[in-house]
Design an enzyme around this catalytic site. Sequence first.
Site, PDB file in Angstrom:
ATOM      1  N   LYS A 279      35.167  73.554  -5.183  1.00  0.00           N
ATOM      2  CA  LYS A 279      34.118  74.288  -4.462  1.00  0.00           C
ATOM      3  C   LYS A 279      34.748  74.983  -3.270  1.00  0.00           C
ATOM      4  CE  LYS A 279      29.610  74.885  -4.826  1.00  0.00           C
ATOM      5  NZ  LYS A 279      28.796  74.862  -6.053  1.00  0.00           N
TER       6      LYS A 279
HETATM    7  P1  NAD Z   1      20.154  81.752  -3.868  1.00  0.00           P
HETATM    8  O1  NAD Z   1      20.857  82.188  -2.659  1.00  0.00           O
HETATM    9  O2  NAD Z   1      19.929  82.737  -4.979  1.00  0.00           O
HETATM   10  O3  NAD Z   1      18.707  81.156  -3.523  1.00  0.00           O
HETATM   11  C1  NAD Z   1      18.490  80.192  -2.550  1.00  0.00           C
HETATM   12  C2  NAD Z   1      17.029  80.300  -2.172  1.00  0.00           C
HETATM   13  O4  NAD Z   1      16.673  79.214  -1.336  1.00  0.00           O
HETATM   14  C3  NAD Z   1      16.680  81.571  -1.413  1.00  0.00           C
HETATM   15  O5  NAD Z   1      15.465  82.113  -1.913  1.00  0.00           O
HETATM   16  C4  NAD Z   1      16.480  81.064   0.026  1.00  0.00           C
HETATM   17  O6  NAD Z   1      15.584  81.890   0.763  1.00  0.00           O
HETATM   18  C5  NAD Z   1      15.908  79.698  -0.253  1.00  0.00           C
HETATM   19  N1  NAD Z   1      15.996  78.777   0.869  1.00  0.00           N
HETATM   20  C6  NAD Z   1      17.005  78.574   1.745  1.00  0.00           C
HETATM   21  N2  NAD Z   1      16.665  77.624   2.640  1.00  0.00           N
HETATM   22  C7  NAD Z   1      15.402  77.232   2.305  1.00  0.00           C
HETATM   23  C8  NAD Z   1      14.498  76.287   2.829  1.00  0.00           C
HETATM   24  N3  NAD Z   1      14.823  75.556   3.896  1.00  0.00           N
HETATM   25  N4  NAD Z   1      13.293  76.140   2.224  1.00  0.00           N
HETATM   26  C9  NAD Z   1      12.962  76.863   1.150  1.00  0.00           C
HETATM   27  N5  NAD Z   1      13.776  77.784   0.603  1.00  0.00           N
HETATM   28  C10 NAD Z   1      14.984  77.963   1.176  1.00  0.00           C
HETATM   29  O7  NAD Z   1      20.939  80.452  -4.382  1.00  0.00           O
HETATM   30  P2  NAD Z   1      20.946  79.807  -5.821  1.00  0.00           P
HETATM   31  O8  NAD Z   1      22.151  80.292  -6.518  1.00  0.00           O
HETATM   32  O9  NAD Z   1      19.609  79.931  -6.455  1.00  0.00           O
HETATM   33  O10 NAD Z   1      21.239  78.297  -5.409  1.00  0.00           O
HETATM   34  C11 NAD Z   1      20.186  77.403  -5.041  1.00  0.00           C
HETATM   35  C12 NAD Z   1      20.665  75.989  -5.246  1.00  0.00           C
HETATM   36  O11 NAD Z   1      21.053  75.850  -6.617  1.00  0.00           O
HETATM   37  C13 NAD Z   1      21.898  75.586  -4.429  1.00  0.00           C
HETATM   38  O12 NAD Z   1      21.806  74.232  -4.108  1.00  0.00           O
HETATM   39  C14 NAD Z   1      23.042  75.810  -5.402  1.00  0.00           C
HETATM   40  O13 NAD Z   1      24.184  75.026  -5.073  1.00  0.00           O
HETATM   41  C15 NAD Z   1      22.381  75.364  -6.689  1.00  0.00           C
HETATM   42  N6  NAD Z   1      23.031  75.869  -7.884  1.00  0.00           N
HETATM   43  C16 NAD Z   1      23.068  77.188  -8.155  1.00  0.00           C
HETATM   44  C17 NAD Z   1      23.735  77.622  -9.300  1.00  0.00           C
HETATM   45  C18 NAD Z   1      23.781  79.068  -9.683  1.00  0.00           C
HETATM   46  O14 NAD Z   1      24.414  79.388 -10.710  1.00  0.00           O
HETATM   47  N7  NAD Z   1      23.133  79.961  -8.974  1.00  0.00           N
HETATM   48  C19 NAD Z   1      24.341  76.703 -10.161  1.00  0.00           C
HETATM   49  C20 NAD Z   1      24.252  75.338  -9.846  1.00  0.00           C
HETATM   50  C21 NAD Z   1      23.595  74.938  -8.702  1.00  0.00           C
END
Ligand code: NAD
Length: 420
Positions: A110
């Site tokens: 990471k």
């Molecule tokens: P992203 O940046 O697309 O979305 C994150 C969202 O969370 C945004 O809409 C943001 O406004 C919101 N957010 C931030 N703080 C917040 C809060 N306190 N309350 C409510 N909403 C809040 O990110 P993503 O890629 O969707 O990732 C989200 C989670 O999923 C992370 O934990 C990431 O590690 C995990 N994840 C993502 C992927 C991927 O492929 N995108 C894969 C595995 C895990």
Amino acid sequence: MPITAIVEKNAYEAAMENFDLAADALELDDNVRNMIKSPERVLTVHLPVRMDNGKIHCFQGHRVQHSTARGPAKGGIRYHPNVTLDEVKALATWMTWKCAVVNIPYGGGKGGVTCNPKEMSQIELERLTRRYASAILPLIGPAQDIPAPDVYTNSQVMAWIMDTYSMTKGFPIPGVVTGKPIALGGSLGRNEATGRGVFNTVESACEHLGIPLRGAKVVVQGFGNAGSIAAQLLHGTGAPVIAVSDSKGCAYNSKGLDIPKLIAYKDVTTSVVEFPGSESITPAQLLSLQCEILIPAALENAVQGDNAGSVHTRIVAEAANGPLTPEADRILEAKGVFIIPDILCNAGGVTVSYFEWVQDEQHLFWEAQDVYNRLERVMKTSFNDVLKIHLNHQVGMRTAANMLGIGRVAEATKLRGLYP
Ligand code: NAD
């Protein structure tokens, strides 16, 4: 003792506590435990970047390779003001177990940079990304360590990293990152892979618990890549998504929100706040809504000891990494909530990243439906593998997933002969 008096752990401490629970259940001996528990490599870099106002700002970044026992390190890069080394170490550790749970030939890694991309121009982000890519260059490569997008990084950031890396070799090397634009060797279906994988595991959980998806109420915290796609697919099956949130606020409608319209609305306004036909509620109210499926899809530690008691759901589907603290886990399990743990639930992203890397290495690209079918097979097989351990060993789903992942890493470590 009142639950509010409990001292919560940071993400890395939580990852270590969950590791010990699974290692105890597997009866792993101390030698193997010590070999696979801590990260193999940790690099911290200082990144001087010229900002648009002419000043130089020094950012701090990290790249952690937790394990390469089963293959090259694999894991996203996060740009966020709260990035710390401990958070990156936790996320790298989870990647190791996650890749092993879905049985793809990767270890875990990471990266992260402490910055606020929302306050940076596109050209500042490009300069920062290229500087970060050159600083971690000795660690990355298609056979060594393959970054991907995570919170507040995207396909454009991956394109800059691929270009910076390729410049040092003199020819294009698309396999150094995944989550790239399609035009640079990205895979069809990668953008929606995490949300689609969340959906596949929710379908399996509902089938196991006898909950019909049609009519099952869904709440999503974090309406970004993972959360919005999962919401859209669930909405498509007739499950009403009654509340969603982002970092600016929440949108609630007890009869269900029109998710395709909400996605289009957020594209224009950048937030779900004040979506026509919705009511505003607080983030605490959102987490305590009565529902069948709660999907935390934002950041770590969303549900802790002090708010887990007010969660009213049958299933928690962890789209985010580490959204429940160990204390929250204990409280929810005692309430009979079925948890689909992060290293299973959100593994669709890394699974399609793996498909992307395979396509890049073979220079042969697949159709979207082919990607979806293979992804569904991986997610449903992995769900059933974890469920079997959960039922046979009478442990929670998180410990079951950790047992599967950690067991596979321990086996690879022993077979490689690293174990004397
Ligand atoms: P992203 O940046 O697309 O979305 C994150 C969202 O969370 C945004 O809409 C943001 O406004 C919101 N957010 C931030 N703080 C917040 C809060 N306190 N309350 C409510 N909403 C809040 O990110 P993503 O890629 O969707 O990732 C989200 C989670 O999923 C992370 O934990 C990431 O590690 C995990 N994840 C993502 C992927 C991927 O492929 N995108 C894969 C595995 C895990």
